[in-house]
Design a protein around this motif. Structure first.
Motif, PDB file in Angstrom:
ATOM      1  N   TRP A   1      60.414  51.013  14.819  1.00 58.72           N
ATOM      2  CA  TRP A   1      61.867  51.017  14.649  1.00 58.72           C
ATOM      3  C   TRP A   1      62.140  50.405  13.280  1.00 58.72           C
ATOM      4  N   GLU A   2      62.640  51.272  12.366  1.00 61.60           N
ATOM      5  CA  GLU A   2      62.870  50.831  10.983  1.00 61.60           C
ATOM      6  C   GLU A   2      61.607  50.112  10.453  1.00 61.60           C
ATOM      7  N   ASN A   3      60.449  50.741  10.688  1.00 58.26           N
ATOM      8  CA  ASN A   3      59.136  50.252  10.225  1.00 58.26           C
ATOM      9  C   ASN A   3      58.620  49.000  10.933  1.00 58.26           C
ATOM     10  N   HIS A   4      59.219  48.614  12.032  1.00 59.04           N
ATOM     11  CA  HIS A   4      58.720  47.463  12.790  1.00 59.04           C
ATOM     12  C   HIS A   4      58.325  47.898  14.197  1.00 59.04           C
ATOM     13  N   ASP A   5      57.327  47.234  14.733  1.00 59.42           N
ATOM     14  CA  ASP A   5      57.003  47.389  16.144  1.00 59.42           C
ATOM     15  C   ASP A   5      58.210  46.891  16.941  1.00 59.42           C
ATOM     16  N   VAL A   6      58.706  47.741  17.868  1.00 61.93           N
ATOM     17  CA  VAL A   6      59.918  47.389  18.622  1.00 61.93           C
ATOM     18  C   VAL A   6      59.749  46.036  19.311  1.00 61.93           C
ATOM     19  N   MET A   7      58.553  45.767  19.849  1.00 64.01           N
ATOM     20  CA  MET A   7      58.348  44.520  20.598  1.00 64.01           C
ATOM     21  C   MET A   7      58.348  43.286  19.684  1.00 64.01           C
ATOM     22  N   GLU A   8      58.080  43.513  18.401  1.00 65.03           N
ATOM     23  CA  GLU A   8      58.106  42.395  17.450  1.00 65.03           C
ATOM     24  C   GLU A   8      59.523  41.911  17.180  1.00 65.03           C
ATOM     25  N   VAL A   9      60.453  42.869  17.133  1.00 69.52           N
ATOM     26  CA  VAL A   9      61.816  42.519  16.711  1.00 69.52           C
ATOM     27  C   VAL A   9      62.849  42.631  17.829  1.00 69.52           C
ATOM     28  N   ALA A  10      62.453  43.164  18.982  1.00 67.70           N
ATOM     29  CA  ALA A  10      63.460  43.373  20.025  1.00 67.70           C
ATOM     30  C   ALA A  10      62.955  42.917  21.397  1.00 67.70           C
ATOM     31  N   SER A  11      62.196  41.836  21.406  1.00 66.22           N
ATOM     32  CA  SER A  11      61.776  41.285  22.700  1.00 66.22           C
ATOM     33  C   SER A  11      61.909  39.761  22.628  1.00 66.22           C
ATOM     34  N   ILE A  12      62.033  39.137  23.773  1.00 62.91           N
ATOM     35  CA  ILE A  12      62.154  37.677  23.793  1.00 62.91           C
ATOM     36  C   ILE A  12      60.839  37.035  23.325  1.00 62.91           C
ATOM     37  N   GLU A  13      59.724  37.718  23.588  1.00 59.01           N
ATOM     38  CA  GLU A  13      58.435  37.206  23.091  1.00 59.01           C
ATOM     39  C   GLU A  13      58.410  37.240  21.565  1.00 59.01           C
ATOM     40  N   GLY A  14      58.903  38.333  20.986  1.00 54.36           N
ATOM     41  CA  GLY A  14      58.956  38.468  19.531  1.00 54.36           C
ATOM     42  C   GLY A  14      59.804  37.362  18.907  1.00 54.36           C
ATOM     43  N   TRP A  15      60.911  37.051  19.571  1.00 54.73           N
ATOM     44  CA  TRP A  15      61.797  35.982  19.084  1.00 54.73           C
ATOM     45  C   TRP A  15      61.079  34.640  19.078  1.00 54.73           C
TER      46      TRP A  15
END
Ligand code: APR
Length: 229
Positions: free
Chosen positions: A28-42
């Motif tokens: 997603w916009e060059n990022h792994d979705v789980m990196e930028v859109a998960s509570i773990e990523g946060w």
């Protein structure tokens, strides 16, 4: 007036220039979705997540509602229209729609990273690590990430149950619990789905499929809706 309920996803904003989530090899916009859109990523990298959403807020100012967003707003004169969107952009509102429920939060809003009711609209502004809300906790985007509850889910399910006509536009229906909303549609209710990849989406076979982009598909949808007025 009949109740028209419309469930939208990233596909309706694609023709405004916002990328969908699952059309780009999981990026997603060059990022792994789980990196930028998960509570773990946060928890793992809050600075990266804040910067990602700072960029998305900046991008939001450069895009505009397309004719599909605008068309849905015009339906309010003939139907009691309610939009349930998984999108965090405000293109439905800017397109003129009055009743919009955001299932996954809003890009322009920030909240406390701790449990509290604090929530504020900052438009296109940035937030950084160290920016805190009045309760002293780090600010974060008001986005529902993977691994988090969906606070608007019950409200959305109740709206679906009132539908006389249901329309689905631009969602892969892969993400739960949002995708489960289709099980709250009354059984006799006509359902239309607009998506260029509609045959790859797992949907009940009585749905009327319009295999095209949102902007093209609304012209076909309009013919169907005129017959149901
Ligand atoms: N018009 C209509 N639909 C389109 C268009 C278009 N121009 N372009 C692509 N699509 C379709 C794709 O074929 C796909 O089925 O839009 C859908 C987008 O699916 P996803 O990328 O999975 O987006 P969405 O269903 O909204 O994702 C749900 O997942 O990442 C999370 O929280 C995020 O809200 C998001 C949720």
């Amino acid at each position: 007036m009949k109740n028209l309920v419309i469930l939208t996803g990233a596909g309706i904003s694609a023709e405004s220039g916002i990328k969908t989530f699952r059309d780009h090899d999981g990026l997603w916009e060059n990022h792994d979705v789980m990196e930028v859109a998960s509570i773990e990523g946060w928890h793992k990298n809050p600075a990266l997540v804040l910067e990602f959403y700072n960029q998305r807020r900046k991008q939001a100012a450069t895009v505009f509602p397309n004719t599909a967003h605008e068309y849905l707003a015009t339906l309010e004169k003939d139907f009691n229209t309610h939009i349930i969107t998984q999108n965090v952009d405000d293109l439905h509102e800017r397109g003129g729609s009055k009743q919009v429920t955001h299932l996954h939060g809003k890009l322009s809003e920030i909240k406390s990273s701790f449990h509290s009711d604090y929530c504020k609209d900052i438009g296109g502004d940035e937030i950084q690590l160290g920016d805190t809300c009045p309760d002293g906790h780090q600010l974060r985007p008001n986005i529902v990430w993977f691994g988090e509850e969906v606070p608007m889910l019950d409200k959305a399910a109740k709206i679906c149950e009132t539908a006389d006509i249901f329309v689905i536009i631009g969602t892969s229906l892969q993400v739960y619990p949002a995708a489960g909303l289709i099980y709250h549609i009354p059984s006799q209710c006509p359902v239309f789905i607009i998506d260029p990849k509609v045959d790859e989406i797992n949907i009940p076979n009585h749905y009327t499929c319009i295999k095209s982009s949102a902007v093209d598909g609304i012209k076909i949808l309009d013919h169907h809706l005129k017959k149901l007025l």
